[in-house]
Design an enzyme around this catalytic site. Structure first.
Site, short mmCIF file in Angstrom:
data_model
loop_
_atom_site.label_atom_id
_atom_site.label_comp_id
_atom_site.label_asym_id
_atom_site.label_seq_id
_atom_site.Cartn_x
_atom_site.Cartn_y
_atom_site.Cartn_z
N ARG A 205 -2.93 62.01 37.34
CA ARG A 205 -3.58 63.09 36.58
C ARG A 205 -2.55 64.19 36.31
O ARG A 205 -2.60 65.28 36.87
CB ARG A 205 -4.81 63.57 37.33
CG ARG A 205 -5.81 62.42 37.49
CD ARG A 205 -7.09 62.84 38.14
NE ARG A 205 -8.12 63.07 37.14
CZ ARG A 205 -9.40 63.23 37.41
NH1 ARG A 205 -9.81 63.20 38.65
NH2 ARG A 205 -10.27 63.44 36.47
N ASP B 166 -6.26 59.54 30.65
CA ASP B 166 -7.04 59.88 31.84
C ASP B 166 -8.52 59.54 31.62
O ASP B 166 -9.29 60.36 31.15
CB ASP B 166 -6.86 61.37 32.16
CG ASP B 166 -7.54 61.79 33.45
OD1 ASP B 166 -8.29 60.98 34.02
OD2 ASP B 166 -7.33 62.93 33.89
N GLN C 75 -2.25 62.57 30.24
CA GLN C 75 -3.58 63.13 29.97
C GLN C 75 -4.39 62.32 28.96
O GLN C 75 -5.59 62.14 29.11
CB GLN C 75 -3.43 64.56 29.46
CG GLN C 75 -4.54 65.45 29.96
CD GLN C 75 -4.14 66.91 29.93
OE1 GLN C 75 -3.33 67.32 29.10
NE2 GLN C 75 -4.69 67.71 30.81
N TYR D 263 -8.83 66.89 44.10
CA TYR D 263 -10.09 66.52 44.74
C TYR D 263 -10.27 67.33 46.01
O TYR D 263 -9.38 68.03 46.46
CB TYR D 263 -10.10 65.03 45.10
CG TYR D 263 -10.24 64.10 43.93
CD1 TYR D 263 -11.50 63.75 43.45
CD2 TYR D 263 -9.13 63.56 43.32
CE1 TYR D 263 -11.63 62.89 42.38
CE2 TYR D 263 -9.25 62.69 42.23
CZ TYR D 263 -10.52 62.36 41.78
OH TYR D 263 -10.64 61.52 40.72
N SER E 44 -11.27 61.75 33.55
CA SER E 44 -11.64 63.06 32.99
C SER E 44 -12.52 62.92 31.76
O SER E 44 -13.52 63.62 31.62
CB SER E 44 -10.38 63.86 32.64
OG SER E 44 -9.73 64.27 33.82
#
Length: 284
Positions: free
Chosen positions: A111, A119, A116, A217, A122
């Site tokens: 990530r 990803d 991006q 996280y 997301s």
């Protein structure tokens, strides 16, 4: 069985693959649940085939991990790109190794800024957070914003979002747009500012300073932290109309946030949407 509405390529991505010199075959009807007709793929340069055509493919694009029957048909050395959901499914991972395929788990994409656009976590969490509020609103069957009527004032619905990651933040934004009064909690202190920037109130127990873990996280809580968090939530949850839970810890079962006693304390007609259900759920 999972009813899968998504498709692993769009006409746009097919066009790019064809442009790179690939011979692309798309399973007939693969995009119909995503409102992409076969003709759109053909126009982009793909041939329409059947699922069995994967047996001849060097690269297989899928949404979910291939099952045992599918693996039997794949060529040794074929590259399979999908969301693999490997945690807790070690036997399925071993089966892919035994079949001799090269597997790429899209959810293991780092990530970072450079990755991006790939990803998947997301992008899908963003949509799930939005949809959780839309589904909850439909089930709630009352108005979300405060309504001033000739017969009196209907108060705004109270929405509580647990976990302010990508899905949680989108849920907060969506519930706010619909006019609800929104509160949210997260065990990562940094989430507080993001929650407040969306116009929601952040609640966090003093006993829990911060539980940020790797890669954005949360880490697992200690027993004392779990108790303090549960006490705070129990009191708050009883007064909520809609609760949306989104908490996940990579590679672990989803943390239990809402006990059966908390559910029993909620008002009749209130709604819970548990987005962590595939990993065992946040709600008992």
């Amino acid at each position: 069985d999972v009813t899968e509405g998504r498709v692993s390529a769009s006409p746009d991505t097919v066009k790019r693959l064809v442009g790179l010199g690939f011979d692309v075959v798309v399973e007939a009807g693969a995009g119909s649940a995503s409102r992409i007709v076969d003709g759109a793929f053909e126009k982009a340069g793909a041939r329409i085939g059947k699922a069995g055509d994967a047996a001849k493919a060097d690269i297989v694009l899928k949404l979910r991990r291939p099952n045992a029957a599918e693996l039997k048909t794949y060529r040794k050395g074929a590259v399979v790109i999908a969301t693999m959901d490997p945690h807790g499914h070690e036997d399925a991972v071993a089966a892919m190794a035994a079949a001799g395929v090269t597997a790429f788990a899209m959810e293991f994409m780092p990530r970072i800024t450079r990755a991006q656009s790939m990803d998947v976590l997301s992008s899908q969490a963003n949509l799930a957070g939005y949809r959780a509020v839309i589904d909850a609103t439909a089930e709630y069957d009352r108005a979300m914003p405060m309504m001033m009527t000739a017969a009196g004032t209907v108060p705004a619905a109270k929405v509580f979002v647990m976990g302010a990651g990508v899905a949680g933040l989108q849920a907060i934004a969506t519930a706010r747009r619909l006019g609800a009064v929104v509160t949210a909690t997260d065990v990562r202190a940094a989430a507080g500012e993001q929650v407040q920037s969306l116009g929601a109130k952040f609640i966090m127990t003093d006993a829990l300073k911060d539980a940020s873990g790797e890669g954005g996280y949360a880490r697992e809580l200690t027993d004392a932290e779990k108790e303090a968090q549960a006490a705070l939530v129990a009191d708050h949850i009883a007064r909520q109309d809609i609760v949306i839970t989104t908490a996940l810890i990579p590679g672990r079962p989803a943390p239990k946030l809402v006990s059966a006693a908390m559910v029993a304390a909620m008002q009749p007609g209130s709604v819970i949407v548990d987005l962590a259900v595939e990993r065992g759920g946040n709600v008992e």
